[in-house]
Design an enzyme around this catalytic site. Structure first.
Site, PDB file in Angstrom:
ATOM      1  NE  ARG A  26      32.501  31.082  70.210  1.00 34.49           N
ATOM      2  CZ  ARG A  26      32.855  31.863  71.222  1.00 34.49           C
ATOM      3  NH1 ARG A  26      33.716  31.430  72.143  1.00 34.49           N
ATOM      4  NH2 ARG A  26      32.369  33.086  71.302  1.00 34.49           N
TER       5      ARG A  26
ATOM      6  CD  GLN B 298      15.209  24.572  65.251  1.00 33.24           C
ATOM      7  OE1 GLN B 298      14.664  25.666  65.393  1.00 33.24           O
ATOM      8  NE2 GLN B 298      14.553  23.441  65.287  1.00 33.24           N
TER       9      GLN B 298
ATOM     10  CD  GLU C 146      37.459  27.484  31.611  1.00 33.80           C
ATOM     11  OE1 GLU C 146      36.778  27.666  30.585  1.00 33.80           O
ATOM     12  OE2 GLU C 146      38.673  27.216  31.583  1.00 33.80           O
TER      13      GLU C 146
HETATM   14  C1  LIG Z   1      42.346  34.680  38.320  1.00 39.35           C
HETATM   15  C2  LIG Z   1      41.792  34.573  36.922  1.00 39.35           C
HETATM   16  C3  LIG Z   1      42.287  33.588  36.090  1.00 39.35           C
HETATM   17  C4  LIG Z   1      41.775  33.470  34.798  1.00 39.35           C
HETATM   18  N1  LIG Z   1      42.301  32.506  33.999  1.00 39.35           N
HETATM   19  C5  LIG Z   1      41.894  32.407  32.722  1.00 39.35           C
HETATM   20  C6  LIG Z   1      42.447  31.428  31.854  1.00 39.35           C
HETATM   21  O1  LIG Z   1      43.305  30.636  32.248  1.00 39.35           O
HETATM   22  N2  LIG Z   1      42.019  31.380  30.562  1.00 39.35           N
HETATM   23  C7  LIG Z   1      41.077  32.237  30.086  1.00 39.35           C
HETATM   24  O2  LIG Z   1      40.710  32.162  28.926  1.00 39.35           O
HETATM   25  N3  LIG Z   1      40.494  33.166  30.912  1.00 39.35           N
HETATM   26  C8  LIG Z   1      40.885  33.270  32.205  1.00 39.35           C
HETATM   27  N4  LIG Z   1      40.314  34.229  33.015  1.00 39.35           N
HETATM   28  C9  LIG Z   1      39.324  35.135  32.442  1.00 39.35           C
HETATM   29  C10 LIG Z   1      37.898  34.775  32.859  1.00 39.35           C
HETATM   30  O3  LIG Z   1      37.457  33.637  32.133  1.00 39.35           O
HETATM   31  C11 LIG Z   1      37.028  36.021  32.572  1.00 39.35           C
HETATM   32  O4  LIG Z   1      37.418  37.021  33.488  1.00 39.35           O
HETATM   33  C12 LIG Z   1      35.560  35.685  32.706  1.00 39.35           C
HETATM   34  O5  LIG Z   1      35.126  34.824  31.674  1.00 39.35           O
HETATM   35  C13 LIG Z   1      34.688  36.962  32.661  1.00 39.35           C
HETATM   36  O6  LIG Z   1      34.999  37.722  31.521  1.00 39.35           O
HETATM   37  P1  LIG Z   1      35.348  39.275  31.677  1.00 39.35           P
HETATM   38  O7  LIG Z   1      36.357  39.435  32.783  1.00 39.35           O
HETATM   39  O8  LIG Z   1      35.700  39.779  30.331  1.00 39.35           O
HETATM   40  O9  LIG Z   1      34.006  39.921  32.217  1.00 39.35           O
HETATM   41  P2  LIG Z   1      32.882  40.628  31.337  1.00 39.35           P
HETATM   42  O10 LIG Z   1      32.537  39.786  30.158  1.00 39.35           O
HETATM   43  O11 LIG Z   1      33.310  42.046  31.089  1.00 39.35           O
HETATM   44  O12 LIG Z   1      31.673  40.594  32.361  1.00 39.35           O
HETATM   45  C14 LIG Z   1      31.401  41.637  33.321  1.00 39.35           C
HETATM   46  C15 LIG Z   1      30.009  41.408  33.881  1.00 39.35           C
HETATM   47  O13 LIG Z   1      29.030  41.511  32.828  1.00 39.35           O
HETATM   48  C16 LIG Z   1      28.272  40.307  32.752  1.00 39.35           C
HETATM   49  N5  LIG Z   1      28.004  40.013  31.334  1.00 39.35           N
HETATM   50  C17 LIG Z   1      28.889  40.029  30.293  1.00 39.35           C
HETATM   51  N6  LIG Z   1      28.276  39.673  29.160  1.00 39.35           N
HETATM   52  C18 LIG Z   1      26.988  39.423  29.468  1.00 39.35           C
HETATM   53  C19 LIG Z   1      25.849  39.006  28.716  1.00 39.35           C
HETATM   54  N7  LIG Z   1      25.935  38.731  27.418  1.00 39.35           N
HETATM   55  N8  LIG Z   1      24.672  38.868  29.358  1.00 39.35           N
HETATM   56  C20 LIG Z   1      24.582  39.111  30.701  1.00 39.35           C
HETATM   57  N9  LIG Z   1      25.613  39.492  31.467  1.00 39.35           N
HETATM   58  C21 LIG Z   1      26.807  39.650  30.863  1.00 39.35           C
HETATM   59  C22 LIG Z   1      29.156  39.243  33.374  1.00 39.35           C
HETATM   60  O14 LIG Z   1      28.358  38.148  33.843  1.00 39.35           O
HETATM   61  C23 LIG Z   1      29.816  40.015  34.503  1.00 39.35           C
HETATM   62  O15 LIG Z   1      28.919  40.106  35.587  1.00 39.35           O
HETATM   63  C24 LIG Z   1      40.771  34.350  34.331  1.00 39.35           C
HETATM   64  C25 LIG Z   1      40.258  35.328  35.193  1.00 39.35           C
HETATM   65  C26 LIG Z   1      40.752  35.443  36.478  1.00 39.35           C
HETATM   66  C27 LIG Z   1      40.176  36.499  37.375  1.00 39.35           C
END
Ligand SMILES: Cc1cc2nc3c(=O)[nH]c(=O)nc-3n(C[C@H](O)[C@H](O)[C@H](O)COP(=O)(O)OP(=O)(O)OC[C@H]3O[C@@H](n4cnc5c(N)ncnc54)[C@H](O)[C@@H]3O)c2cc1C
Length: 183
Positions: A68, A79, A163
């Site tokens: 581009r 830069q 994870e």
């Molecule tokens: C496409 C997709 C595929 C997935 N596949 C899998 C899978 O194969 N196996 C599996 O087990 N899971 C899977 N997941 C789940 C995923 O691991 C969780 O969504 C993730 O760990 C976050 O957990 P939650 O959605 O319950 O968010 P929550 O725990 O509700 O978190 C919401 C917010 O609060 C914050 N928070 C929560 N607790 C705390 C704390 N103690 N201190 C500070 N901040 C906090 C989090 O950082 C986040 O910003 C998948 C998710 C997606 C979107």
């Protein structure tokens, strides 16, 4: 949003009794430890995926920036864009080293909750930053499905969440370092 190649679904085990010989993992009472081990492997796995997305985003930016032209020269010669490429390359390199270190530690059989947490945290954050920087370098084309960076922009956010989110990784890291540096 992204990760269209795999399905995400819910599994419900309602009032289900598993016999001891068909139990997942094969050892009754070890489930928590097996889960934690799986999560550590998973964090290194997500870290490696973040490295893959980040390097591809960087490659696309490096190529586009040399193709581009604006104000009479390839944008890579401005830069600001050169510095952006330098930052991206440095983050890609650092992320890769961190991920390989965590993977080697896991292979060695040593406890690696802190290393896996650090690698997952750093690589997913860097992946997100590098992908966004590449998107910006693509200008308006980055928003178009015709360009691969559009897909990477949808893949990168999941790596911040899956994870365990960055907040959860930082919780694990802080517990680990306070254990190591306890007074
Ligand atoms: C496409 C997709 C595929 C997935 N596949 C899998 C899978 O194969 N196996 C599996 O087990 N899971 C899977 N997941 C789940 C995923 O691991 C969780 O969504 C993730 O760990 C976050 O957990 P939650 O959605 O319950 O968010 P929550 O725990 O509700 O978190 C919401 C917010 O609060 C914050 N928070 C929560 N607790 C705390 C704390 N103690 N201190 C500070 N901040 C906090 C989090 O950082 C986040 O910003 C998948 C998710 C997606 C979107």
């Amino acid at each position: 949003m992204g990760y269209k190649g795999i399905d995400t679904t819910e599994l419900v085990f309602d009032n289900y009794a598993a016999s001891a010989d068909s139990i997942l993992g094969g050892e009754p009472g070890r489930g928590f430890f097996q889960m934690m081990d799986g999560v550590e492997v998973g964090r290194v796995n997500v870290s490696a995926r973040a490295c893959g997305v980040a390097i591809r985003a960087f490659e696309l930016a490096a190529r586009y920036a040399q193709q581009r032209t604006t104000f009479g020269k390839p944008i890579a010669q401005h830069q600001a864009i050169g510095f952006s490429l330098a930052e991206m390359a440095t983050k890609v390199e650092a992320a890769h080293l961190m991920m390989v270190n965590a993977a080697r530690l896991k292979d060695s059989g040593e406890r690696n909750d802190v290393a896996a947490g650090m690698a997952k945290y750093l690589t997913s954050e860097y992946c997100s930053e590098v992908t966004q920087a590449s998107f910006r370098i693509h200008g308006g084309y980055g928003y178009s499905k015709e360009y691969e960076i559009e897909r990477l922009m949808r893949e990168a956010p999941f790596l911040l969440i899956g994870e365990g989110t960055s907040e959860i990784q930082k919780t694990i890291i802080s517990k680990g370092i306070l254990r190591e540096y306890a007074l």
